[in-house]
Design an enzyme around this catalytic site. Structure first.
Site, PDB file in Angstrom:
ATOM      1  CG  HIS A  98     -11.268   3.643  -7.727  1.00  0.00           C
ATOM      2  ND1 HIS A  98     -10.799   4.721  -7.191  1.00  0.00           N
ATOM      3  CD2 HIS A  98      -9.899   2.930  -8.086  1.00  0.00           C
ATOM      4  CE1 HIS A  98      -9.577   4.551  -6.937  1.00  0.00           C
ATOM      5  NE2 HIS A  98      -9.099   3.734  -7.450  1.00  0.00           N
ATOM      6  CD  GLU A 116      -6.775   1.578 -10.224  1.00  0.00           C
ATOM      7  OE1 GLU A 116      -5.883   1.429  -9.471  1.00  0.00           O
ATOM      8  OE2 GLU A 116      -7.482   2.653  -9.891  1.00  0.00           O
ATOM      9  NE  ARG A 193      -7.190   9.110   1.433  1.00  0.00           N
ATOM     10  CZ  ARG A 193      -7.538  10.363   1.415  1.00  0.00           C
ATOM     11  NH1 ARG A 193      -8.409  10.893   2.192  1.00  0.00           N
ATOM     12  NH2 ARG A 193      -7.039  11.272   0.652  1.00  0.00           N
TER      13      ARG A 193
END
Length: 319
Positions: A98, A116, A193
């Site tokens: 990310h 995260e 990805r």
């Protein structure tokens, strides 16, 4: 004064790698046998959760955040800053990365990148995650990607229930098959990805990869973040701080009787991950059970949780 937690109806998301644990373990009504994500506390436009109690019942969290900032300590963020999920990885997730805030704003016109963290709820024996890589530079990373040398490139770590991982933006990562996690993250849905095991989507086509932006945003070399757990123990509870980082602080509360919390944080996000009990504020009492998600607004100064239950609790930093 608003003296009741905001309980939320989660949004369930289908994923190619999902299963049925969100129904079987947490009691959610799932849309299919491949349900991968419960967005428990979300104001993100891709899946805002809604209030299910009190005078704000029926409003979505983004509506409440935009119209009742006093409940959030006057938080001036452009959008609700955090997102809490429970993920069921029946199969391996794609290997991904990310961006940070600056990249997200410049390249994606989105307010937040994505940092995260994961609290491992359940895992099969020998289950593992991808956490980091072995390349020393972007050139070496690209070389191994081009050669398909995934076993040499990716760093794998075995996990067990109760493990915690802080995953800052720029970290190559993937949740492995047989793992359920509670994820606390910035309110962002930007994912690049890197590798997807040559899987095909519902349309029969290979799923899209994002090699160039992945190489741009990945951190080189990988360095494990240092965890500095801080525990506070009493006869009827243990409160453990798992992370205190730029965007959020995250805690694990293990209640075995009663826990009273004097709120000093701007507001709290909470998810019940096991057991049951109740939560009392000045004039209200609400039952708690595994799978519940709620927000303790800034208008509540003290709360008491009674019962036998575990919660993952978080709050934003810098608001």
């Amino acid at each position: 004064m608003y003296d009741e937690p905001l309980f939320l109806k989660p949004v369930l998301q289908e994923r190619i790698w999902g299963g049925t644990a969100l129904r079987d373990e947490f009691g959610y009504e799932i849309p299919s046998e491949t349900t991968g994500e419960c967005w428990g506390i979300s104001a993100h436009p891709n899946g805002p959760s809604s209030i299910i109690n009190g005078p704000l019942q029926g409003m979505t969290l983004d509506e409440v955040f935009n119209n009742y900032r006093d409940l959030f300590n006057g938080d001036t963020s452009d959008a609700f800053p955090l997102l809490t999920k429970i993920l069921d990885a029946k199969r391996d997730l794609s290997v991904q990365v990310h961006p940070n805030d600056d990249y997200a704003r410049e390249k994606e016109q989105q307010p937040y990148g994505k940092t995260e963290c994961w609290y491992i709820l359940n895992s099969e024996p020998d289950a593992e995650i991808v956490f980091g890589h072995h390349a020393q530079s972007s050139a070496e990373f690209r070389e191994k990607v081009d050669a398909g040398e995934w076993d040499q490139l990716l760093r794998r770590v075995k996990v067990k229930p109760g493990d915690f991982f802080y995953v800052p933006s720029g970290t190559i990562h993937a949740i492995g098959a047989g793992i359920q996690i509670l994820e606390t993250q910035q309110s962002s849905d930007i994912t690049y990805r890197v590798y997807d095991y040559d899987r095909r989507g519902g349309d029969g086509e290979l799923r899209e990869l994002h090699i160039e932006p992945s190489i741009e945003v990945t951190s080189y070399p990988h360095k494990d973040p240092l965890n500095h757990y801080v525990a506070r123990q009493d006869t009827t509870y243990v409160k453990t701080r798992l992370a205190k980082e730029t965007y959020f602080s995250v805690y694990h509360w293990d209640v075995r009787g009663q826990l009273t919390h004097e709120r000093e944080e701007p507001y709290l996000l909470a998810s019940v991950i096991s057991g049951e009990g109740n939560i009392r504020t000045k004039d209200q009492e609400n039952p708690l059970k595994k799978g519940d998600h709620f927000i303790v607004p800034a208008t509540i100064d003290q709360l008491t949780i009674e019962g036998d239950c575990e919660l993952v609790v978080s709050h934003p930093e810098g608001v």
